[in-house]
Scaffold this motif. Structure first.
Motif, PDB file in Angstrom:
ATOM      1  N   LEU A 138       0.812  -1.214   0.000  1.00  0.00           N
ATOM      2  CA  LEU A 138       0.000   0.000   0.000  1.00  0.00           C
ATOM      3  C   LEU A 138       0.845   1.263   0.000  1.00  0.00           C
ATOM      4  O   LEU A 138       0.393   2.307  -0.470  1.00  0.00           O
ATOM      5  CB  LEU A 138      -0.935   0.012   1.218  1.00  0.00           C
ATOM      6  N   GLY A 139       2.058   1.183   0.543  1.00  0.00           N
ATOM      7  CA  GLY A 139       2.910   2.363   0.574  1.00  0.00           C
ATOM      8  C   GLY A 139       4.014   2.222   1.597  1.00  0.00           C
ATOM      9  O   GLY A 139       4.337   1.114   2.054  1.00  0.00           O
ATOM     10  N   TYR A 140       4.586   3.383   1.988  1.00  0.00           N
ATOM     11  CA  TYR A 140       5.710   3.428   2.918  1.00  0.00           C
ATOM     12  C   TYR A 140       5.400   4.381   4.061  1.00  0.00           C
ATOM     13  O   TYR A 140       4.670   5.370   3.890  1.00  0.00           O
ATOM     14  CB  TYR A 140       6.982   3.887   2.206  1.00  0.00           C
ATOM     15  N   LYS A 141       5.970   4.060   5.230  1.00  0.00           N
ATOM     16  CA  LYS A 141       5.866   4.936   6.386  1.00  0.00           C
ATOM     17  C   LYS A 141       7.258   5.380   6.806  1.00  0.00           C
ATOM     18  O   LYS A 141       8.155   4.548   6.978  1.00  0.00           O
ATOM     19  CB  LYS A 141       5.158   4.215   7.538  1.00  0.00           C
ATOM     20  N   LEU A 142       7.435   6.698   6.942  1.00  0.00           N
ATOM     21  CA  LEU A 142       8.706   7.281   7.360  1.00  0.00           C
ATOM     22  C   LEU A 142       8.577   7.743   8.805  1.00  0.00           C
ATOM     23  O   LEU A 142       7.662   8.512   9.149  1.00  0.00           O
ATOM     24  CB  LEU A 142       9.082   8.468   6.478  1.00  0.00           C
ATOM     25  N   ASN A 143       9.482   7.268   9.632  1.00  0.00           N
ATOM     26  CA  ASN A 143       9.504   7.656  11.038  1.00  0.00           C
ATOM     27  C   ASN A 143      10.721   8.539  11.270  1.00  0.00           C
ATOM     28  O   ASN A 143      11.850   8.155  10.933  1.00  0.00           O
ATOM     29  CB  ASN A 143       9.583   6.413  11.930  1.00  0.00           C
ATOM     30  N   TYR A 144      10.523   9.723  11.874  1.00  0.00           N
ATOM     31  CA  TYR A 144      11.661  10.625  12.077  1.00  0.00           C
ATOM     32  C   TYR A 144      11.501  11.376  13.392  1.00  0.00           C
ATOM     33  O   TYR A 144      10.387  11.665  13.846  1.00  0.00           O
ATOM     34  CB  TYR A 144      11.818  11.591  10.910  1.00  0.00           C
ATOM     35  N   TRP A 145      12.641  11.678  14.006  1.00  0.00           N
ATOM     36  CA  TRP A 145      12.661  12.375  15.292  1.00  0.00           C
ATOM     37  C   TRP A 145      13.979  13.123  15.433  1.00  0.00           C
ATOM     38  O   TRP A 145      14.953  12.872  14.705  1.00  0.00           O
ATOM     39  CB  TRP A 145      12.444  11.401  16.447  1.00  0.00           C
ATOM     40  N   TYR A 149       3.201   7.614   2.947  1.00  0.00           N
ATOM     41  CA  TYR A 149       3.241   7.891   1.509  1.00  0.00           C
ATOM     42  C   TYR A 149       2.695   6.675   0.773  1.00  0.00           C
ATOM     43  O   TYR A 149       3.223   5.568   0.890  1.00  0.00           O
ATOM     44  CB  TYR A 149       4.678   8.203   1.062  1.00  0.00           C
ATOM     45  N   GLN A 150       1.617   6.866   0.041  1.00  0.00           N
ATOM     46  CA  GLN A 150       0.934   5.757  -0.619  1.00  0.00           C
ATOM     47  C   GLN A 150       1.612   5.383  -1.933  1.00  0.00           C
ATOM     48  O   GLN A 150       2.184   6.234  -2.617  1.00  0.00           O
ATOM     49  CB  GLN A 150      -0.531   6.111  -0.877  1.00  0.00           C
ATOM     50  N   HIS A 200      11.417   7.424  -2.872  1.00  0.00           N
ATOM     51  CA  HIS A 200      11.829   8.609  -2.135  1.00  0.00           C
ATOM     52  C   HIS A 200      10.604   9.363  -1.635  1.00  0.00           C
ATOM     53  O   HIS A 200       9.488   9.145  -2.111  1.00  0.00           O
ATOM     54  CB  HIS A 200      12.682   9.534  -3.006  1.00  0.00           C
ATOM     55  N   ALA A 201      10.826  10.235  -0.678  1.00  0.00           N
ATOM     56  CA  ALA A 201       9.746  11.064  -0.155  1.00  0.00           C
ATOM     57  C   ALA A 201      10.365  12.259   0.552  1.00  0.00           C
ATOM     58  O   ALA A 201      11.539  12.226   0.954  1.00  0.00           O
ATOM     59  CB  ALA A 201       8.858  10.276   0.796  1.00  0.00           C
ATOM     60  N   VAL A 202       9.573  13.315   0.704  1.00  0.00           N
ATOM     61  CA  VAL A 202      10.033  14.532   1.360  1.00  0.00           C
ATOM     62  C   VAL A 202       9.342  14.662   2.705  1.00  0.00           C
ATOM     63  O   VAL A 202       8.113  14.542   2.797  1.00  0.00           O
ATOM     64  CB  VAL A 202       9.743  15.780   0.490  1.00  0.00           C
ATOM     65  N   ILE A 203      10.130  14.886   3.757  1.00  0.00           N
ATOM     66  CA  ILE A 203       9.561  15.184   5.070  1.00  0.00           C
ATOM     67  C   ILE A 203       9.772  16.674   5.335  1.00  0.00           C
ATOM     68  O   ILE A 203      10.829  17.227   5.059  1.00  0.00           O
ATOM     69  CB  ILE A 203      10.182  14.319   6.181  1.00  0.00           C
ATOM     70  N   ILE A 204       8.724  17.315   5.858  1.00  0.00           N
ATOM     71  CA  ILE A 204       8.740  18.772   6.009  1.00  0.00           C
ATOM     72  C   ILE A 204       8.460  19.141   7.464  1.00  0.00           C
ATOM     73  O   ILE A 204       8.180  18.279   8.295  1.00  0.00           O
ATOM     74  CB  ILE A 204       7.710  19.434   5.088  1.00  0.00           C
ATOM     75  N   GLY A 205       8.528  20.445   7.734  1.00  0.00           N
ATOM     76  CA  GLY A 205       8.233  20.938   9.079  1.00  0.00           C
ATOM     77  C   GLY A 205       9.338  20.681  10.072  1.00  0.00           C
ATOM     78  O   GLY A 205       9.089  20.607  11.288  1.00  0.00           O
ATOM     79  N   VAL A 225      15.997   9.054  10.826  1.00  0.00           N
ATOM     80  CA  VAL A 225      14.864   8.592  10.040  1.00  0.00           C
ATOM     81  C   VAL A 225      15.020   7.116   9.719  1.00  0.00           C
ATOM     82  O   VAL A 225      16.142   6.624   9.534  1.00  0.00           O
ATOM     83  CB  VAL A 225      14.724   9.416   8.732  1.00  0.00           C
ATOM     84  N   ASN A 226      13.903   6.378   9.704  1.00  0.00           N
ATOM     85  CA  ASN A 226      13.875   5.019   9.160  1.00  0.00           C
ATOM     86  C   ASN A 226      12.583   4.840   8.373  1.00  0.00           C
ATOM     87  O   ASN A 226      11.662   5.652   8.456  1.00  0.00           O
ATOM     88  CB  ASN A 226      14.052   3.953  10.244  1.00  0.00           C
ATOM     89  N   VAL A 227      12.528   3.754   7.589  1.00  0.00           N
ATOM     90  CA  VAL A 227      11.433   3.552   6.644  1.00  0.00           C
ATOM     91  C   VAL A 227      10.916   2.121   6.767  1.00  0.00           C
ATOM     92  O   VAL A 227      11.693   1.189   7.018  1.00  0.00           O
ATOM     93  CB  VAL A 227      11.907   3.821   5.191  1.00  0.00           C
ATOM     94  N   GLN A 228       9.600   1.926   6.556  1.00  0.00           N
ATOM     95  CA  GLN A 228       9.004   0.598   6.542  1.00  0.00           C
ATOM     96  C   GLN A 228       7.823   0.578   5.571  1.00  0.00           C
ATOM     97  O   GLN A 228       7.201   1.610   5.308  1.00  0.00           O
ATOM     98  CB  GLN A 228       8.537   0.195   7.947  1.00  0.00           C
TER      99      GLN A 228
END
Length: 471
Positions: free
Chosen positions: A268-275, A290-291, A296-301, A310-313
């Motif tokens: 279905l997509g990817y989940k980006l976890n960041y702290w 992100y569906q 790749h993807a952009v994280i903002i804010g 950051v990690n991805v799943q």
């Protein structure tokens, strides 16, 4: 007293209009079969014009609304042999196991008449269902389950008591496997069975057959559905990120193959976890979703000049896959915090203007200046529709393609790797006025604008204290 002559006249008054309501409506069995009945009635007053047609309306024991059962019944076709006062028609293809009340309306050239009083309820004998269930599908549910759904038959399509559904399913394979059957003993619309965790996200052929106390109806079309998904085992590899500006990063990775073995379902997509690195724990991470399949993807804010982890799943309907290895990246410092000042616009050519301004300097917490951008747009437009002129590190630039008589807004900003800096303020308004120069009507002092090569530009300096000036 003298006798007076007298005279008298008489006339017949005929009311012209649609026919009156029929009377004496009743039903009788038909020799054509159990799904047909004979309907009889007596005509009401014709109101000046002969009856030409009839309409029969019916209401069943499943609804409280009248609807047309039969229309366009010609008067000549309703004559009853041996009884000219009675009218008769045969109603065919009525629904088995359904009770009907019926009423009649007559028609002449003046319109449709009032409906008769309804007949007594008559019941049509039951029969096996004649319609298959629709919208057969399913999927989802817990791991190891096969979920089958369908749209239950409407009550008027039960055709009798005891409606049930026979659910048949088999795993799709090269060689046909044997059908397995289960009976849903109520008017339900779902059946769930266990096929085992090894049969995750497998294709099954499914059909649903209705039946009642009179027998089995037609089966639905065979459809293909998937058993429930399992948790993904695929992990994004080679995760890294690059700063995009002071508040955003672009994260890259090798995409996970969208295969049954890796995803144990459909990606279905990817989940980006960041702290924030060294300030927050992973449990405090923000998760961006992100569906679809992407790399790749952009994280903002984000905060400027800060380190992030950051990690991805991946994820499917069953849940999330394993997390990738962590990657650490720092955002850029802030963009220019000062804005250009002393912005002036001069005529330059028949369709161009020259813009000059005082530049800015950057501080230690800001990224080094890379250049300036002149942002201009029509006064009737939003700044998001503006066009940009990049002048590098120069303090002036020429804008071409300016239309005469059109008022433009203009703002200037500095930019760096940290992003766009602050816009010059307030906005500068200007227009090519064909030789005229904007003058403050109160003081007659020329605010801006220098004639060059036979043309001039009118400039409106907008501030909180000024109003619009006439050209």
């Amino acid at each position: 007293m003298t006798q007076i002559d007298s005279d008298a006249r008489s006339a017949i008054l005929t009311v012209i209009g649609p026919p009156g309501e029929p009377a004496g409506v009743y039903t009788d069995q038909s020799v054509e079969g159990p799904r047909s009945i004979v309907l009889k009635w007596t005509d009401g007053p014709i109101h000046g014009s002969p009856i030409t047609y009839y309409i029969v309306e019916g209401m069943t024991n499943y609804t409280n609304k009248w609807k047309t059962i039969k229309s366009g019944i010609q008067y000549e076709d309703t004559v009853t042999a041996g009884d000219p006062t009675k009218r008769t028609t045969i109603l065919r293809n009525l629904k088995p196991g359904t009770g009907y009340q019926l009423r009649v309306r007559a028609i002449n050239r003046n319109g449709i008449g009032e409906q008769s009083l309804p007949s007594e309820m008559i019941s049509i004998p039951g029969a096996k269902p004649e319609r298959p269930p629709e919208e057969v599908g399913g999927g989802g549910g817990k791991v190891g389950a096969l979920r089958i759904t369908w749209k239950a038959l409407a009550e008027e399509d039960h055709n009798g008591y005891g409606i049930q559904y026979l659910v048949s399913f088999r795993k799709k394979a090269i060689s046909e496997s044997k059908w397995e059957n289960a009976n849903v003993t109520y008017n339900g619309n779902e059946y769930v069975t266990t096929v085992g965790p090894t049969n995750y996200y497998s294709i099954y052929e499914v059909r649903v057959t209705p039946h009642n106390i009179y027998g089995f109806g037609p089966p639905s079309d065979i459809v293909e559905i998937y058993s429930a998904e399992d948790l993904p085992v695929g992990t994004p590899q080679n995760v890294y990120s690059e700063p995009l500006n002071s508040t955003a990063q672009t994260v890259f990775w090798d995409p996970v193959p969208d295969s049954r073995e890796t995803m144990k379902g459909k990606l279905l997509g990817y989940k980006l976890n960041y702290w924030v690195m060294d300030e927050e724990e992973e449990i405090q991470a923000i998760q961006a979703i992100y569906q679809g399949q992407t790399d790749h993807a952009v994280i903002i804010g984000l905060e400027a000049n800060s380190w992030y982890t950051v990690n991805v799943q991946v994820y499917n309907t069953a849940g999330n896959g394993p997390k990738s290895e962590d990657f650490h990246q720092e955002t850029y410092r802030k963009p220019p915090q000062l804005y250009p000042t002393e912005v002036y616009v001069y005529s330059h050519g028949p369709d161009s203007v020259l813009v000059k301004f005082r530049g800015v300097s950057t501080q230690v917490m800001e990224e080094p200046l890379m250049g300036y951008m002149i942002r201009y747009y029509r006064s009737t437009q939003n700044i998001r529709e503006a066009e940009n002129l990049d002048v590098d590190k120069a303090n002036e630039g020429v804008i071409y393609g300016i239309k005469k008589g059109v008022i433009y807004k203009l703002r200037v900003l500095g930019y760096s790797r940290g992003g766009d800096g602050k816009l010059s303020s307030p906005a500068t308004l200007f227009t090519l006025a064909g030789g005229s120069v904007m003058v403050d009507p109160a003081t007659s002092v020329i605010l801006a604008g220098t004639s060059m090569v036979g043309y001039s530009v009118s400039v409106l300096i907008v501030s909180l204290m000024c109003a619009f000036w006439m050209l």
